[in-house]
Design an enzyme around this catalytic site. Structure first.
Site, PDB file in Angstrom:
ATOM      1  N   ARG A   4     -48.248   0.942  30.315  1.00 44.66           N
ATOM      2  CA  ARG A   4     -49.431   0.736  31.144  1.00 44.66           C
ATOM      3  C   ARG A   4     -50.525   1.706  30.724  1.00 44.66           C
ATOM      4  O   ARG A   4     -50.271   2.890  30.519  1.00 44.66           O
ATOM      5  CB  ARG A   4     -49.085   0.958  32.630  1.00 44.66           C
ATOM      6  CG  ARG A   4     -48.284  -0.168  33.253  1.00 44.66           C
ATOM      7  CD  ARG A   4     -49.111  -1.458  33.380  1.00 44.66           C
ATOM      8  NE  ARG A   4     -48.338  -2.583  33.898  1.00 44.66           N
ATOM      9  CZ  ARG A   4     -47.820  -3.555  33.142  1.00 44.66           C
ATOM     10  NH1 ARG A   4     -47.960  -3.530  31.834  1.00 44.66           N
ATOM     11  NH2 ARG A   4     -47.169  -4.559  33.702  1.00 44.66           N
ATOM     12  N   GLU A  36     -58.418  -2.168  30.637  1.00 42.99           N
ATOM     13  CA  GLU A  36     -58.371  -3.415  29.870  1.00 42.99           C
ATOM     14  C   GLU A  36     -58.551  -4.609  30.806  1.00 42.99           C
ATOM     15  O   GLU A  36     -58.154  -4.514  31.968  1.00 42.99           O
ATOM     16  CB  GLU A  36     -57.039  -3.524  29.109  1.00 42.99           C
ATOM     17  CG  GLU A  36     -55.854  -3.694  30.059  1.00 42.99           C
ATOM     18  CD  GLU A  36     -54.502  -3.724  29.383  1.00 42.99           C
ATOM     19  OE1 GLU A  36     -54.184  -2.789  28.653  1.00 42.99           O
ATOM     20  OE2 GLU A  36     -53.775  -4.692  29.621  1.00 42.99           O
ATOM     21  N   HIS A  43     -52.838  -6.030  24.400  1.00 44.77           N
ATOM     22  CA  HIS A  43     -51.752  -6.283  25.372  1.00 44.77           C
ATOM     23  C   HIS A  43     -50.971  -7.550  25.022  1.00 44.77           C
ATOM     24  O   HIS A  43     -50.901  -8.494  25.815  1.00 44.77           O
ATOM     25  CB  HIS A  43     -52.298  -6.362  26.804  1.00 44.77           C
ATOM     26  CG  HIS A  43     -51.259  -6.013  27.838  1.00 44.77           C
ATOM     27  ND1 HIS A  43     -51.560  -5.474  29.060  1.00 44.77           N
ATOM     28  CD2 HIS A  43     -49.902  -6.109  27.809  1.00 44.77           C
ATOM     29  CE1 HIS A  43     -50.446  -5.269  29.761  1.00 44.77           C
ATOM     30  NE2 HIS A  43     -49.421  -5.652  29.010  1.00 44.77           N
TER      31      HIS A  43
END
Lengths: 373, 373
Positions: free
Chosen positions: A287, A316, A336
């Site tokens: 994370r 993000e 991601h």
């Protein structure tokens, strides 16, 4: 791709029985699915025992559509980019809602205590993405160490052929992930030592890694039996649970594989980064909130550490080209995509659909989140 | 970096003895070194028993300088980008030349039969770069499968934040290197099955690889004992030497780890690529000449295969931005940096210096090329 795992949709005799009962009792349950999930969907769409309401477009569903369509639903399948699962959504759904199923391992978008208070079960998709994320974790460790962002860009820009490329014995050199003749020991560190960290450690063993250290949540109990077994299995010289100070100081490659949230917020800050080895590499595939981005950019610019490989960044996807980490050449970033393989996304979709169906029919969900109200 | 391996410079009592004899007999041998080799150099430069002539600039040495300075030399240390070691160089050196030492595993730049005819020993640096190349081989397999060239560029261009990035369940998905719930078998193929291939295979095992196939030179003898041992060690369901047709058809990921030259020229051509699986990935970390670049570009454009990861390309470094492979988004390329780690380049430099010194004093070279005149 194999469609073998889809059969698990039909494998629970419990759910099958409930489904038959539901069918003959004339009750048809409604479920809302916020996105078409690809090859895992046809078995769901062909079911005769539920009414499927599916967001028809190939983009994230609109909140207004969801609030309208969730009315009376027994279950809803959401994805990470969808809107929050909160009181507003429960109010819109009404008392029939039994299950919220998310196609993700994270569930920050779901108000879990609220679900528990209302007796609504929550399904998620742990485990199935472990291998895909461990894969990309290894990739980012290698890319960050070996200057591969810069090297890749150079070739794509047609600069390999230019005289200023100039080969030298140390052009594009970086620290080696594997051990070598002149550097026969290597310590990998993990912040968080769960499933993905252990799958990553397994992959690192043939690189000649000799020592593993990790820092776990202070509230968790040490598991020396597991650690002894892992140390023996991997033939490591050391496998130790350490404090965060030692984790920073001793890791040649440091992997962040810990949940997000308040407990881990900015654990990797300027003070932490200053303790790291100058040739060390930081990899974050968990994370973004675990890392203070400004501190990491400074650490890279001022060479406190060698490089960083990131699949996640705080804030993000609002990462513009003038983001401090985007501007650092020693920072390799991907958007991601840790679990982004066809195989894993199929397994995640299948698991999320299974959770949904088992949840609405009161069966055993393959991955139900343990809740405390 | 450890400087432990440098001590091997002084470890051979044989060379030490010869050196002492040479010193007291008043003979001082001259050696030419075509490039400063970094941290491995000081022990060489401090030697009192040889005259070191070192190209003083931080770029490849000029041919004219080398031809001038090699006169009367007993040994020369060259690097891949230097000029050819041929009759012209021997003529310039004269009869004292005893050894040519190259800081590389390849020796295409040296006329080996000519050296043998003249009794000149050749040293090279095999083995020490095995681990670094195996590392980058794994990296390229992951990058090519996971679309990481495109993903990396997108973030660097600041496009992650843009609405058209649009997350979907299959955005940026590619085939998974590791096995998964719905895809529990994986076959890796090797064209060439030497040291680097076997080091790569070791690294692939924790990814859940179940089958390994390889094609070796038709003139080499099968080694079933070794293969049985490897299969057992890695707990593989299969490890088989196969013909090149089966190699193309069955590999999920195909690694090219074979020497260059006529025997392997364009073994990977259009006919080969058409046989490969549509979701397969090709990785070349050996020699560019093994692959027909135009055919590979077509294969990527027309989706005969999923992607390619290349550390080497035919015609390198003259690779411009309009090269057909540079233009393919599914092609990840880096500029021949397989051995580019500080640790490995130090080990290569140390080995090359050791070869040089042992060679001029008639000692045992750590890595002498077997020559046939």
């Amino acid at each position: 791709m194999s469609s073998g795992s889809m059969t698990s949709l039909y494998s629970s005799s419990n759910a099958r029985l409930t489904s038959i009962v539901s069918h003959f009792s004339g009750v048809r349950l409604k479920v809302v699915v916020c996105r078409h999930l690809g090859p895992a969907m046809p078995p769901l769409l062909e079911r005769k025992d539920v009414d499927i309401v599916l967001w028809p477009e190939d983009r994230s569903c609109e909140r207004a559509w969801l609030l309208e369509n969730i009315k009376g639903a027994a279950g809803v399948l959401v994805l990470i980019p969808d809107f929050e699962v909160n009181q507003e959504l429960l109010d819109a759904a009404g008392p029939n809602l039994r299950v919220v199923s998310t196609m993700s391992v994270g569930y920050e978008h779901i108000d879990v205590p609220l679900m528990a208070q209302n007796g609504i079960r929550v399904g998620y998709t742990p485990d199935v993405l472990t291998e895909a994320v461990a894969d990309i974790t290894i990739m980012l460790a290698l890319m960050a160490g070996r200057n591969d962002g810069v090297a890749y860009t150079l070739v794509k820009n047609g600069e390999w052929c230019k005289p200023n490329f100039g080969w030298s014995p140390f052009t594009f050199c970086g620290p080696q992930l594997s051990t070598s003749l002149s550097s026969p020991t290597r310590t990998v560190g993990f912040l968080g030592f769960g499933r993905i960290a252990q799958a990553t450690l397994s992959r690192l063993i043939p690189f000649g890694i000799t020592h593993c250290i990790y820092t776990a949540s202070p509230t968790s109990q040490p598991d020396t039996a597991r650690d002894d077994a892992l140390k023996a299995k991997h033939n490591l010289k050391g496998l130790d649970r350490v404090d965060i100070d030692r984790l920073a100081r001793e890791s040649d490659v440091l992997f962040l594989l810990t949940p997000g949230g308040k407990e881990t917020y900015h654990l990797v800050d300027a003070a932490f980064l200053r303790k790291m080895k100058p040739m060390s590499v930081l990899v974050n595939t968990s994370r973004g909130s675990v890392v203070d981005s400004d501190a990491l950019a400074t650490a890279l610019r001022e060479k406190w550490i060698w490089g960083a490989g990131l699949d996640v960044v705080e804030g993000e996807p609002a990462i513009t080209s003038d983001h401090p980490l985007v501007k650092e050449s020693r920072c390799v970033m991907v958007p991601h995509i840790g679990s982004a393989t066809f195989q894993t996304r199929l397994d995640m979709a299948t698991c999320a659909i299974d959770n949904l169906i088992q949840g609405v029919f009161g069966g055993e969900m393959p991955a139900e989140l343990k809740q405390s109200a």
